[in-house]
Scaffold this active site. Sequence first.
Site, PDB file in Angstrom:
ATOM      1  N   CYS A  52      -7.430   8.123   0.546  1.00 25.52           N
ATOM      2  CA  CYS A  52      -8.412   8.131   1.628  1.00 25.52           C
ATOM      3  C   CYS A  52      -8.746   9.551   2.076  1.00 25.52           C
ATOM      4  O   CYS A  52      -9.772   9.770   2.727  1.00 25.52           O
ATOM      5  CB  CYS A  52      -7.907   7.317   2.813  1.00 25.52           C
ATOM      6  SG  CYS A  52      -6.283   7.812   3.417  1.00 25.52           S
ATOM      7  N   ARG A  54      -8.589  12.400  -0.175  1.00 20.70           N
ATOM      8  CA  ARG A  54      -8.940  13.330  -1.242  1.00 20.70           C
ATOM      9  C   ARG A  54      -9.377  12.598  -2.504  1.00 20.70           C
ATOM     10  O   ARG A  54      -8.969  11.453  -2.763  1.00 20.70           O
ATOM     11  CB  ARG A  54      -7.759  14.243  -1.568  1.00 20.70           C
ATOM     12  CG  ARG A  54      -6.554  13.554  -2.182  1.00 20.70           C
ATOM     13  CD  ARG A  54      -5.375  14.522  -2.320  1.00 20.70           C
ATOM     14  NE  ARG A  54      -4.969  15.046  -1.032  1.00 20.70           N
ATOM     15  CZ  ARG A  54      -5.271  16.274  -0.596  1.00 20.70           C
ATOM     16  NH1 ARG A  54      -5.954  17.091  -1.360  1.00 20.70           N
ATOM     17  NH2 ARG A  54      -4.881  16.675   0.598  1.00 20.70           N
ATOM     18  N   ALA A 184      -3.677  -5.523   4.600  1.00 22.36           N
ATOM     19  CA  ALA A 184      -2.233  -5.745   4.580  1.00 22.36           C
ATOM     20  C   ALA A 184      -1.542  -4.872   3.544  1.00 22.36           C
ATOM     21  O   ALA A 184      -0.442  -5.190   3.088  1.00 22.36           O
ATOM     22  CB  ALA A 184      -1.933  -7.226   4.295  1.00 22.36           C
TER      23      ALA A 184
END
Length: 447
Positions: A52, A54, A184
């Site tokens: 999230c 790179r 989840a």
Amino acid sequence: MKETGAITGVSVAHSRATVDEIEAAGGDGVRATVSDLLARDGVEEAFALQTCNRSEAYVVTDRTVDGSVALESFAPEVRGGAVRRLDHEESLEHLMRVASGLESLVLGEDQIIGQLREAYEESKSAGGIGPVLKDGVTKALHVGERARNETSINEGVVSLGSAAVRLAADEIDLTDGSAVVVGAGEMGTLAARSLDDAAVSEIVVANRTVPNAAFVAGEVDTPAEAVSLADLATVVPDADLVIAATGSPDPVIRSEHVTGADRLVCIDIAQPRDVDPALADHDGVTLYDIDALEDVTRRTRESREAEAREVEAIIDEELDRILEAYKRKRADDAISAMYAGADRVKAREVDRAVSKLEAQGDLTDEQRETVEDLADALVGQLLAAPTRSLRDAAGEDDWETIRTALQLFDPESDMLPGGPGSSESGRDAAPGDIEAPPDSVTEELDD
């Protein structure tokens, strides 16, 4: 596959790029990216890392220019200032910094180790991992483990999930509030655990697979409920906080899910985005993304400056080690190529000399052995000085000399340079094609 080569890397990460730019650079996934890079001219190995925070890619080529050209297509639509390009040494150091958590949005976070291992396995499955990247990524993982075992870089560390909870607590009163965690996976689980330590009275975990949501809900002590993503329109409007962290390629929270919301804080820590950016203009909704967490994580970074310096010392030590090993291997390739070429010429000339001597009369085994010993001695003495020069060149980072030697002493050539029919052009030697230098010469040089 060659044992040596130069790594070229490219990074689009949170320190320079926005969430959208990171997404644009890594939209195809690790395996697709690696497969695409392997199809490009001169690329021997390829590795990709996408999280999230790179999106990065690395290739191994014989010529660095081939690596740069191959990576031009990695982030063509991303502005130049958001892209960091890395040479061989910079790539190795950067991978170590990534693995140790120094390049993470949350300094020292532990999740990156698992993400790096997963990316390595995916790249390997796509055929991208060879000896050079295996050494580089393995060394990076080793450094990451040393950083966490030998320093306090991750002591009390916050994840993106806990940073999101901290940001929300600065914006609204979470006391007796209701929170929805969408996703989840690892990040969703960390977010739920962080909420468990907050003052919320209820946690709802929404996921495409409800049993997985139920597992996360069972991980917390706060009253928790598991629901399907299809139920978002029912649970989101009544919540005070939503933390979204799925792996969906498309937004899962849209305008129809927030209808009726009064004062809802949405924090999107997913990559690609989970929340439609248009909701930022929706009445009653306050939307934050990963970029908005910078202030929260900056405080963590400032408190760990001393530990970061200790980790950097470990990186310096390990970087020196792998660079020295690389230099030795590269020099040994050139030396082996040189001896292989000389041995072929020697064998041909010995056969020619023996044939002439036999034509002049009987040649004993002792005489034949004398001729061969003479040839061996000449080769050893003539190549001793170039051998030392090549090792010196490696120690001084003189890769042009190493490259020239590899080209001149092409193991597939029938002639040494300078002889009849020889050529000064050639290909770089593959270690699988060459023989090691004679033990006697190696021992002489070692002495």
